[in-house]
Scaffold this motif. Structure first.
Motif, PDB file in Angstrom:
ATOM      1  N   ASN A   1       0.869  -1.167   0.000  1.00  0.00           N
ATOM      2  CA  ASN A   1       0.000   0.000   0.000  1.00  0.00           C
ATOM      3  C   ASN A   1       0.909   1.220   0.000  1.00  0.00           C
ATOM      4  O   ASN A   1       1.541   1.554   1.001  1.00  0.00           O
ATOM      5  N   VAL A   2       1.009   1.856  -1.139  1.00  0.00           N
ATOM      6  CA  VAL A   2       1.925   2.979  -1.311  1.00  0.00           C
ATOM      7  C   VAL A   2       1.518   4.154  -0.441  1.00  0.00           C
ATOM      8  O   VAL A   2       2.373   4.861   0.112  1.00  0.00           O
ATOM      9  N   ALA A   3       0.227   4.373  -0.295  1.00  0.00           N
ATOM     10  CA  ALA A   3      -0.232   5.515   0.497  1.00  0.00           C
ATOM     11  C   ALA A   3       0.176   5.360   1.967  1.00  0.00           C
ATOM     12  O   ALA A   3       0.645   6.317   2.603  1.00  0.00           O
ATOM     13  N   VAL A   4       0.013   4.168   2.534  1.00  0.00           N
ATOM     14  CA  VAL A   4       0.402   3.948   3.926  1.00  0.00           C
ATOM     15  C   VAL A   4       1.913   4.095   4.097  1.00  0.00           C
ATOM     16  O   VAL A   4       2.395   4.700   5.064  1.00  0.00           O
ATOM     17  N   GLY A   5       2.681   3.562   3.149  1.00  0.00           N
ATOM     18  CA  GLY A   5       4.128   3.725   3.218  1.00  0.00           C
ATOM     19  C   GLY A   5       4.558   5.175   3.131  1.00  0.00           C
ATOM     20  O   GLY A   5       5.484   5.605   3.833  1.00  0.00           O
ATOM     21  N   THR A   6       3.885   5.967   2.293  1.00  0.00           N
ATOM     22  CA  THR A   6       4.223   7.389   2.167  1.00  0.00           C
ATOM     23  C   THR A   6       3.908   8.143   3.457  1.00  0.00           C
ATOM     24  O   THR A   6       4.717   8.971   3.921  1.00  0.00           O
ATOM     25  N   ARG A   7       2.757   7.860   4.045  1.00  0.00           N
ATOM     26  CA  ARG A   7       2.411   8.534   5.304  1.00  0.00           C
ATOM     27  C   ARG A   7       3.378   8.147   6.424  1.00  0.00           C
ATOM     28  O   ARG A   7       3.770   9.005   7.236  1.00  0.00           O
ATOM     29  N   SER A   8       3.788   6.893   6.460  1.00  0.00           N
ATOM     30  CA  SER A   8       4.739   6.465   7.491  1.00  0.00           C
ATOM     31  C   SER A   8       6.074   7.174   7.327  1.00  0.00           C
ATOM     32  O   SER A   8       6.685   7.633   8.316  1.00  0.00           O
ATOM     33  N   LEU A   9       6.540   7.294   6.083  1.00  0.00           N
ATOM     34  CA  LEU A   9       7.801   7.986   5.843  1.00  0.00           C
ATOM     35  C   LEU A   9       7.702   9.463   6.225  1.00  0.00           C
ATOM     36  O   LEU A   9       8.628  10.016   6.849  1.00  0.00           O
ATOM     37  N   ASP A  10       6.601  10.100   5.877  1.00  0.00           N
ATOM     38  CA  ASP A  10       6.435  11.509   6.231  1.00  0.00           C
ATOM     39  C   ASP A  10       6.350  11.698   7.746  1.00  0.00           C
ATOM     40  O   ASP A  10       6.898  12.669   8.289  1.00  0.00           O
TER      41      ASP A  10
END
Length: 624
Positions: A281-290
């Motif tokens: 899930n790219v969206a969850v990974g992006t939010r975690s990185l941010d």
């Protein structure tokens, strides 16, 4: 104790897997001089391969000479079975000391999703967001071209290329493992992928993605890679990819990884790292990185979200088989082995093709029986057509225009009317059906040309009544070439047109001229008797003229009607002879041909040479 302290051991192991040294006092990069030297070496080893690179002989390292020569020989002897683009990439990798490894990130539903995934794989969670990350997520800068991600400073000048846009990225993963990442699209969907796609074609499409370019008028250019990561979005893309690839995943091994962007689970992902397919899930990974970049105190939130997104599995696959080894790393070995295995599979398919055709084909006796059945049906229809069409033609209004008493003003129409009968009524449908029957025989493997011998039936030449004089010609010594048997009907029609119609036309003209001459002569004699003999009355003199007129008309009627009837009979008889001759020729072909002709396999020697080259490559791999 702060909550992030307990996360330090797990963070340390996570960073080691991504190629980052956590023991260093700072996560700064090397000095500018070392970076420039590294970029220079990488660029020299990762230039795009030209179509003629397979003929280029660089300074090959001594340790790679055997495998390089074996692969070069394979490209020459198995050119019909090997993927030239992948072979060129392997040769270029063996010709340099430290060649870059190419990895493709391909989006099924568009390039933007692949760009976001590439950003998560290459981003440094301990560093600030770079300009290259914003460019990967920016949709306004898309121009339809692929992206090539290389290690370097963001401020480096980018050499324009018609194949792709180049981004210089200060990523430790690209530097440590000497990677290049191509971000593009696979251009498949549930709407445009047919079920007829084969595994070998889809495998080439994934490992040799096509890069669209404007400089070649939109023609795609192959860009081979060592490994490919395919990203789909939703269930529809999973179904489309399954229809497209068939059993591709099992054949490609670890060179292809498939990920589908699906809603995240409530717990951390427990997928096996060696599985060919995974959920992300790219969206969850992006939010975690941010979140982690906002504050290190969010480390626990980052850990949970990162593992829920499924990104650790893809990060592990990205650097797998890229460990330095002597003389080549495992990814290069896997690629060479895949090329060789594909050649063997193609050769085996080519060799099994004649066997499969033999097992599925019917016996020669069954084929001959089927053709004879079609022949009998054709003969019955053709004889019926000959009878019905000629009966209709000889009772038509046009044929009655050639009655003997109409011949005085219709004498010039004889050729036109008789030619029309032959061209429109004489075995027209039978000729077309004969062509279809010839096609069936050709498909069955029977020969089309026949050499006639003295013991075979030969079509008789058309004859005319004695009153019709045929023009005499010298005997020709020219040898007639064998003709396909369906041309017998056309040849018979042409012979009737050339041999009978001119003679019939000449007879009509001669009869009209003779009738006028006889009538004129009798009239002149009648006038002379009336003038010279005083005892002859007008009635008696007219009787002589009437006698001459009656004799000439009666002779004209008898000869012309007899010739017309004989021409009708000759036309019917020649039609029957032509049909019988055609039928005899077909039966002779079937009798002479014990079995249908088969196409000789002329690629046996080529396949033998290809197999020998394959064994040489495998032996060189074993020695390495």
């Amino acid at each position: 104790m702060p909550p992030w302290v307990a996360f330090v051991p797990r963070l340390s192991s996570f960073l080691k897997a991504r190629g980052i040294n956590p023991i260093s006092t700072s996560f700064r990069y090397r000095n500018a001089t070392v970076l420039r030297l590294s970029r220079l070496n990488l660029r020299c080893a990762s230039t795009h391969i030209s179509p003629t690179a397979i003929n280029y002989r660089p300074n090959i390292p001594p340790r790679n000479e055997d495998i390089h020569n074996a692969l070069s020989e394979l490209g020459g002897s198995a050119a019909a079975y090997v993927n030239i683009s992948r072979l060129q990439l392997a040769l270029r990798g063996l010709a340099t000391q430290d060649a870059a490894t190419r990895i493709a990130v391909l989006g099924l539903n568009g390039q933007l999703s692949a760009q976001k995934l590439a950003r998560l794989l290459l981003a440094d969670p301990l560093g600030a967001e770079g300009q290259w990350e914003r460019e990967l997520g920016d949709t306004s800068d898309e121009d339809g071209r692929a992206l090539l991600l290389r290690f370097g400073d963001e401020t480096d000048a980018r050499t324009p290329s018609p194949l792709y846009r180049t981004l210089s990225i200060p990523s430790r993963i690209l530097q440590t493992h000497n990677l290049e990442v191509l971000v593009s699209t696979l251009n498949i969907s549930a709407a445009n992928v047919g079920v007829s796609s084969t595994a070998e074609n889809s495998k080439d499409a994934v490992l040799v993605p096509k890069v669209e370019t404007t400089s070649t008028k939109g023609l795609p250019v192959p860009y081979p890679v060592h490994k490919s990561l395919v990203l789909g979005e939703g269930i529809d893309s999973a179904v489309a990819y399954g229809r497209f690839t068939s059993d591709l995943v099992d054949e490609a091994g670890n060179m292809i990884k498939v990920a589908f962007d699906l809603p995240p689970t409530l717990e951390e992902s427990t997928q096996a790292g060696l599985s060919a397919c995974s959920m992300v899930n790219v969206a969850v990974g992006t939010r975690s990185l941010d979140k982690f970049r906002e504050s290190i105190t969010n480390s626990q939130i980052y850990e949970q979200g990162w593992f829920r997104s499924g990104m650790p599995i893809l990060s592990q696959w990205l650097v797998q088989d890229l460990q330095p080894s002597d003389p080549i790393h495992p990814a290069m070995k896997a690629m060479i082995k895949s090329i060789v295995d594909d050649v063997v599979v193609d050769i085996t398919k080519e060799e099994s093709r004649p066997l499969s055709s033999l097992t599925t084909s019917t016996t020669p006796q069954e084929i001959a029986k089927a053709v004879l059945g079609h022949l009998e049906d054709w003969a019955e229809k053709s004889h019926t057509e000959l009878r019905d069409q000629l009966d209709e033609a000889f009772t038509s209004r046009n044929w009655h225009k050639l009655s003997w008493w109409k011949l005085f003003w219709r004498v010039d129409d004889v050729s036109m009317i008789t030619s029309e009968i032959l061209e429109r009524r004489w075995l027209v449908d039978a000729e077309k059906d004969a062509i279809y029957l010839a096609g069936r025989m050709s498909q069955a493997g029977f020969p089309q040309d026949v050499q006639y011998t003295s013991d075979e039936p030969v079509q008789d030449q058309p004859t005319l009544p004695d009153e019709i004089e045929t023009p005499k010609t010298d005997v020709s010594t020219e040898v007639r070439q064998p003709q396909p048997w369906p041309s017998q009907i056309a040849t018979g029609r042409a012979e009737l047109l050339d041999a009978t119609i001119p003679a019939l036309q000449a007879l009509a003209q001669r009869l009209v001229l003779t009738t006028f001459s006889t009538t004129s002569l009798s009239s002149a004699i009648s006038a002379l008797l009336y003038v010279s003999v005083s005892s002859f009355s007008v009635f008696e003199a007219s009787a002589v003229a009437a006698l001459g007129l009656t004799f000439s008309l009666r002779r004209m009627q008898n000869l012309w009607e007899s010739s017309r009837e004989m021409w009708q009979a000759e036309t019917r008889e020649e039609g029957r002879k032509t049909l019988k001759h055609t039928e005899d020729v077909v039966r002779m072909i079937i009798r002479r041909s014990q079995k249908p002709q088969t196409v000789e396999d002329d690629g046996v020697q080529q396949r033998m040479r290809a197999r020998e080259s394959v064994e040489k490559v495998r032996e060189a791999l074993r020695r390495m």
